[in-house]
Enzyme design. Structure first.
Site, PDB file in Angstrom:
ATOM      1  N   LYS A  55       7.151   1.436  -3.641  1.00 42.96           N
ATOM      2  CA  LYS A  55       5.958   2.218  -3.287  1.00 42.96           C
ATOM      3  C   LYS A  55       6.135   3.700  -3.659  1.00 42.96           C
ATOM      4  O   LYS A  55       5.169   4.361  -4.041  1.00 42.96           O
ATOM      5  CB  LYS A  55       5.653   2.062  -1.794  1.00 42.96           C
ATOM      6  CG  LYS A  55       5.222   0.641  -1.390  1.00 42.96           C
ATOM      7  CD  LYS A  55       3.970   0.195  -2.109  1.00 42.96           C
ATOM      8  CE  LYS A  55       3.345  -1.053  -1.506  1.00 42.96           C
ATOM      9  NZ  LYS A  55       2.158  -1.508  -2.250  1.00 42.96           N
ATOM     10  N   TYR A  73      10.935  -2.277  -0.796  1.00 44.87           N
ATOM     11  CA  TYR A  73       9.505  -1.943  -0.682  1.00 44.87           C
ATOM     12  C   TYR A  73       9.294  -0.430  -0.783  1.00 44.87           C
ATOM     13  O   TYR A  73       8.393   0.044  -1.497  1.00 44.87           O
ATOM     14  CB  TYR A  73       9.013  -2.483   0.663  1.00 44.87           C
ATOM     15  CG  TYR A  73       7.539  -2.338   0.947  1.00 44.87           C
ATOM     16  CD1 TYR A  73       6.600  -3.166   0.329  1.00 44.87           C
ATOM     17  CD2 TYR A  73       7.072  -1.403   1.869  1.00 44.87           C
ATOM     18  CE1 TYR A  73       5.238  -3.049   0.625  1.00 44.87           C
ATOM     19  CE2 TYR A  73       5.724  -1.278   2.171  1.00 44.87           C
ATOM     20  CZ  TYR A  73       4.814  -2.112   1.551  1.00 44.87           C
ATOM     21  OH  TYR A  73       3.471  -1.995   1.844  1.00 44.87           O
TER      22      TYR A  73
HETATM   23  P1  NAD Z   1      -1.583  -9.211   2.573  1.00 46.27           P
HETATM   24  O1  NAD Z   1      -0.223  -9.819   2.643  1.00 46.27           O
HETATM   25  O2  NAD Z   1      -2.596  -9.568   3.604  1.00 46.27           O
HETATM   26  O3  NAD Z   1      -2.220  -9.496   1.132  1.00 46.27           O
HETATM   27  C1  NAD Z   1      -1.461  -9.290  -0.029  1.00 46.27           C
HETATM   28  C2  NAD Z   1      -2.232  -9.773  -1.229  1.00 46.27           C
HETATM   29  O4  NAD Z   1      -1.383  -9.658  -2.378  1.00 46.27           O
HETATM   30  C3  NAD Z   1      -2.626 -11.239  -1.127  1.00 46.27           C
HETATM   31  O5  NAD Z   1      -3.880 -11.433  -1.755  1.00 46.27           O
HETATM   32  C4  NAD Z   1      -1.544 -11.928  -1.931  1.00 46.27           C
HETATM   33  O6  NAD Z   1      -1.961 -13.151  -2.497  1.00 46.27           O
HETATM   34  C5  NAD Z   1      -1.307 -10.898  -3.036  1.00 46.27           C
HETATM   35  N1  NAD Z   1      -0.004 -11.112  -3.659  1.00 46.27           N
HETATM   36  C6  NAD Z   1       1.214 -10.991  -3.086  1.00 46.27           C
HETATM   37  N2  NAD Z   1       2.173 -11.350  -3.970  1.00 46.27           N
HETATM   38  C7  NAD Z   1       1.537 -11.688  -5.114  1.00 46.27           C
HETATM   39  C8  NAD Z   1       1.941 -12.166  -6.388  1.00 46.27           C
HETATM   40  N3  NAD Z   1       3.238 -12.402  -6.672  1.00 46.27           N
HETATM   41  N4  NAD Z   1       1.014 -12.433  -7.329  1.00 46.27           N
HETATM   42  C9  NAD Z   1      -0.302 -12.237  -7.066  1.00 46.27           C
HETATM   43  N5  NAD Z   1      -0.769 -11.798  -5.877  1.00 46.27           N
HETATM   44  C10 NAD Z   1       0.141 -11.535  -4.918  1.00 46.27           C
HETATM   45  O7  NAD Z   1      -1.327  -7.652   2.513  1.00 46.27           O
HETATM   46  P2  NAD Z   1      -2.268  -6.413   2.830  1.00 46.27           P
HETATM   47  O8  NAD Z   1      -1.881  -5.873   4.141  1.00 46.27           O
HETATM   48  O9  NAD Z   1      -3.691  -6.734   2.548  1.00 46.27           O
HETATM   49  O10 NAD Z   1      -1.689  -5.384   1.737  1.00 46.27           O
HETATM   50  C11 NAD Z   1      -2.386  -5.005   0.560  1.00 46.27           C
HETATM   51  C12 NAD Z   1      -1.659  -3.829  -0.063  1.00 46.27           C
HETATM   52  O11 NAD Z   1      -1.619  -2.751   0.861  1.00 46.27           O
HETATM   53  C13 NAD Z   1      -0.200  -4.127  -0.429  1.00 46.27           C
HETATM   54  O12 NAD Z   1       0.134  -3.471  -1.624  1.00 46.27           O
HETATM   55  C14 NAD Z   1       0.569  -3.520   0.717  1.00 46.27           C
HETATM   56  O13 NAD Z   1       1.875  -3.180   0.347  1.00 46.27           O
HETATM   57  C15 NAD Z   1      -0.285  -2.312   1.021  1.00 46.27           C
HETATM   58  N6  NAD Z   1      -0.111  -1.779   2.373  1.00 46.27           N
HETATM   59  C16 NAD Z   1      -0.469  -2.518   3.461  1.00 46.27           C
HETATM   60  C17 NAD Z   1      -0.297  -1.963   4.727  1.00 46.27           C
HETATM   61  C18 NAD Z   1      -0.686  -2.695   5.986  1.00 46.27           C
HETATM   62  O14 NAD Z   1      -0.447  -2.153   7.069  1.00 46.27           O
HETATM   63  N7  NAD Z   1      -1.274  -3.876   5.922  1.00 46.27           N
HETATM   64  C19 NAD Z   1       0.254  -0.682   4.864  1.00 46.27           C
HETATM   65  C20 NAD Z   1       0.596   0.019   3.729  1.00 46.27           C
HETATM   66  C21 NAD Z   1       0.419  -0.520   2.475  1.00 46.27           C
END
Ligand code: NAD
Length: 240
Positions: free
Chosen positions: A152, A148
């Site tokens: 990123k 990851y």
């Molecule tokens: P989440 O797991 O709630 O949602 C992830 C989304 O990505 C979902 O809609 C899922 O269906 C989609 N997804 C995952 N794999 C997929 C695939 N193979 N094909 C199509 N869609 C796919 O995650 P989140 O917390 O909403 O994260 C959103 C973004 O923010 C991500 O890139 C994550 O890495 C980043 N992020 C999140 C956090 C956090 O604390 N939540 C922190 C830093 C970065």
């Protein structure tokens, strides 16, 4: 007209709702058709317009043809938000090649394919916004997340390169690096991690998906026209 990946829940859902409120038609991409339909219904209830496109980002070719069909449908694309992301954590000595590849495919390779696909229509329009959701993990690394963190961090280099290659065509590219945001992704970390994070974040709380969405809204707007190649950190001060 905006395309948002991972639009079915969490940060992607909040971004989609916000861009629709800002007046964008939003093409929602994720794997779960029912969850996408719920987000579309929410947008339409609030007076906005959205369409649903089921696609698994593990397969870049499927993502490319999904974007191409969206651009054909609407005749343009103004904003691409590469938000979809996944984790498959484990210490490096136990991490398999498959664990590494699938996280790289969704979090990095699909973003490259998506940006390359929207670049041509955006160049024709001489206007475009590419916004990639990275993570503070990509800036500082994190034990148990070699795949990851690599993906990123790769997004940061990719975003800065896009800014340099396409700036003269009126296209900006920026990344947003969230810290701990309250979504399904962080729900699995448990209460102990949450308490410890909240103790070390200057703002003493997890962020909300809407706070990341507000940053996307700004970067997608005319007001952000002179900002490109940047990483905006939205982490409550954790890494300051
Ligand atoms: P989440 O797991 O709630 O949602 C992830 C989304 O990505 C979902 O809609 C899922 O269906 C989609 N997804 C995952 N794999 C997929 C695939 N193979 N094909 C199509 N869609 C796919 O995650 P989140 O917390 O909403 O994260 C959103 C973004 O923010 C991500 O890139 C994550 O890495 C980043 N992020 C999140 C956090 C956090 O604390 N939540 C922190 C830093 C970065």
């Amino acid at each position: 007209m905006a395309i948002v990946t991972g639009a079915s829940r969490g940060i992607g859902r909040a971004i989609s709702l916000r861009l629709a409120t800002d007046g964008c038609i939003v093409a929602l991409i994720a794997r779960n058709a029912d969850a996408l339909a719920e987000v579309q219904a929410e947008i339409e209830k609030a007076g906005g317009t959205a369409s649903c496109h089921v696609c698994d980002l593990q397969v870049s070719a499927a993502f490319v043809s999904t974007i191409e069909s969206i651009v054909e449908q609407y005749g343009r694309v103004d904003v691409l938000v590469n938000n979809a992301g996944m984790t498959r954590d484990g210490l490096m000595l136990r991490m398999t090649d498959e664990d590494f590849d699938c996280v790289i495919n969704v979090n990095l390779k699909a973003v490259f394919a998506g940006c390359r696909t929207v670049a041509r229509p955006m160049m024709k329009q001489r206007w475009g916004r590419m916004i990639n959701i990275t993570s503070i993990t990509g800036l500082s690394g994190n034990a148990g997340q070699a795949n990851y963190a690599a993906a990123k961090a790769g997004l940061v280099g990719l975003t800065k390169t896009i800014a340099k290659e396409f700036g003269s065509k009126g296209i900006t590219a920026n990344a947003i690096a969230p810290g701990f945001i309250e979504t399904d992704m962080t729900a699995g970390l448990g209460d102990d991690v949450r308490k410890s994070v909240e103790g070390s974040v200057p703002l003493r709380r997890y962020g909300q998906p809407e706070e990341v969405a507000a940053t996307v809204s700004f970067l997608a707007s005319q007001d952000a026209g002179y900002i490109t190649g940047q990483v905006i950190i939205v982490d409550g001060g954790l890494t300051c």
